[in-house]
Design an enzyme around this catalytic site. Sequence first.
Site, PDB file in Angstrom:
ATOM      1  N   HIS A 102       0.934  -1.235   0.028  1.00 31.69           N
ATOM      2  CA  HIS A 102      -0.175   0.145  -0.200  1.00 31.69           C
ATOM      3  C   HIS A 102       0.849   1.146  -0.041  1.00 31.69           C
ATOM      4  O   HIS A 102       1.992   0.973   0.472  1.00 31.69           O
ATOM      5  CB  HIS A 102      -0.818   0.150   1.136  1.00 31.69           C
ATOM      6  CG  HIS A 102      -1.493  -1.135   1.628  1.00 31.69           C
ATOM      7  ND1 HIS A 102      -1.203  -2.123   2.372  1.00 31.69           N
ATOM      8  CD2 HIS A 102      -2.821  -1.190   1.690  1.00 31.69           C
ATOM      9  CE1 HIS A 102      -2.270  -3.154   2.463  1.00 31.69           C
ATOM     10  NE2 HIS A 102      -2.942  -2.439   1.896  1.00 31.69           N
ATOM     11  N   ASP A 105       2.340   1.907   3.149  1.00 32.22           N
ATOM     12  CA  ASP A 105       3.616   1.045   3.700  1.00 32.22           C
ATOM     13  C   ASP A 105       5.003   1.327   3.332  1.00 32.22           C
ATOM     14  O   ASP A 105       5.890   1.001   4.083  1.00 32.22           O
ATOM     15  CB  ASP A 105       3.259  -0.401   3.197  1.00 32.22           C
ATOM     16  CG  ASP A 105       2.175  -1.023   3.305  1.00 32.22           C
ATOM     17  OD1 ASP A 105       1.364  -0.753   4.374  1.00 32.22           O
ATOM     18  OD2 ASP A 105       1.531  -1.723   2.475  1.00 32.22           O
ATOM     19  N   ASP A 308      -9.862 -12.240  11.718  1.00 32.60           N
ATOM     20  CA  ASP A 308      -8.762 -12.049  10.303  1.00 32.60           C
ATOM     21  C   ASP A 308      -7.383 -12.362  11.002  1.00 32.60           C
ATOM     22  O   ASP A 308      -6.691 -11.313  11.269  1.00 32.60           O
ATOM     23  CB  ASP A 308      -8.934 -10.866   9.722  1.00 32.60           C
ATOM     24  CG  ASP A 308      -8.505 -10.866   8.440  1.00 32.60           C
ATOM     25  OD1 ASP A 308      -8.038 -11.975   7.745  1.00 32.60           O
ATOM     26  OD2 ASP A 308      -8.089  -9.835   7.613  1.00 32.60           O
TER      27      ASP A 308
HETATM   28  C1  XLS Z   1      -6.872  -6.835   5.133  1.00 29.99           C
HETATM   29  C2  XLS Z   1      -6.441  -7.009   3.514  1.00 29.99           C
HETATM   30  C3  XLS Z   1      -5.520  -6.025   3.180  1.00 29.99           C
HETATM   31  C4  XLS Z   1      -5.463  -5.918   1.431  1.00 29.99           C
HETATM   32  C5  XLS Z   1      -4.969  -4.965   0.959  1.00 29.99           C
HETATM   33  O1  XLS Z   1      -7.620  -7.621   5.628  1.00 29.99           O
HETATM   34  O2  XLS Z   1      -5.982  -8.354   3.486  1.00 29.99           O
HETATM   35  O3  XLS Z   1      -4.463  -6.114   3.500  1.00 29.99           O
HETATM   36  O4  XLS Z   1      -4.999  -7.093   1.058  1.00 29.99           O
HETATM   37  O5  XLS Z   1      -5.657  -3.716   1.211  1.00 29.99           O
HETATM   38 CA    CA Z   2      -6.459 -10.508   6.078  1.00 26.96          CA
END
Ligand code: XLS
Ligand code: CA
Length: 441
Positions: A102, A105, A308
């Site tokens: 991103h 980052d 997650d």
């Molecule tokens: C978050 C997402 C994110 C995307 C990119 O849960 O996985 O990291 O892959 O924005």
């Molecule tokens: Ca994820």
Amino acid sequence: MEEIFKGIPEIKYEGPASKNPFAFKYYDADRIVLGKKMSEHLPFAMAWWHNLCANGVDMFGRGTADKRFGAAAEGTMEHAKAKVDAGVEFMRKLGIKYYCFHDADIVPEADDINETNRRLDEITDYILEKTKGTGIKLLWGTANMFSNPRFMNGAGSTNDIDVYCFAAAQVKKAIELTVKLGGKGYVFWGGREGYETLLNTKVKFEQENIANLMRMARDYGRKIGFNGTFLIEPKPKEPMKHQYDYDAATAIGFLKEYGLDKDFKMNIEANHATLAGHTFQHELRISRINGMLGSIDANQGDIMLGWDTDCFPSNVYDTTLAMYEIVKNGGLPVGINFDSKNRRPSNTYEDMFHAFILGMDSFAYGLLKAAAIIEDGRIEKNVEDRYSSFNSELGQKVRNGKATLEELAAKASEMKAPRVPASGKQEYLEGVLNNIILSNN
Ligand code: XLS
Ligand code: CA
Ligand code: CA
């Protein structure tokens, strides 16, 4: 250039019998599987955010890992460059050819977007310089439109036109950087594209605005020479309660509704699939049969936790069934991004390497077993046999959309009572899968 990961060698393939913690047991880049090199089947990528930025911070405590990589302090351009140095050394040692990021980052965000963009130009020049001659390239780029407080009500789905402008500006810049770094994809993950309560939300209005942002992104991308794949990454919830891109079926319907299905495909993340109550394979299958399987985010959830967790993939049943879908898709137009992170107590440089060795070996094993499923043929034959009654003349008429209710009803009346269909043989097939997965390669 001073070595950052001192004492960690280049990771080589040594085979299943090796006990060397810094060797691949299954990932053998040049091994030919189904007519292609393993490395071509498995275009692995490193996620900048998890590997180079995330330090183990969670809601209950500070980070546990030092990810300064020799820089004096975090959040500086010196640190941003140290992350590039670390990332390139890391990928080189593992033989990884791609990375994903991103905008947020790779540089610390400034108060003024013009300064942020200047920093982005500087760091991407540095990335190009450091990756020159290594063969390392961007897999996909994206804009972080969920961390900054301005996006608290969404980016494309915000209620505020000023915020919408910032989202558009970030997407514009991130697509430019994707082109500059040779990226194959551009991802929209709708982190905050959803809602908390319908008491304050216009759903249709928000979805139309998201579609318009995606259209503008597509048009701008194509204008500046981005020939790659735009991707939606579905996720049902977290951070929002309701996210619009709930799962692959929902996102594909959205793309078709708004005429974006020719330019966009799916980026399927394993842990997002399970959050939606699906298996990873289900999401890959739905994408594949719609011609929409573009890329994957490789990780796995933890059934004991249920959020997650982005664990590194270790479950070879899942990687086998995932690779089966990918092979059947003829590969992935974009690639395999490890959107996975070390557990908080795994806080050393060695742990970073162990995590990738685990993930790469799990996918390599999955590839070998997916090929074995195809070569073995028992499972696929069963599927064909199971539908063979449709090979009849009447069955073919149904398949071609030529049959009528009247003639089918007449056939039923002739038969008088339905027969019980043949067994689905699930336990037999699970046994076959076990037999294939547990046999030697
Ligand atoms: C978050 C997402 C994110 C995307 C990119 O849960 O996985 O990291 O892959 O924005
Ligand atoms: Ca994820
Ligand atoms: Ca992801």
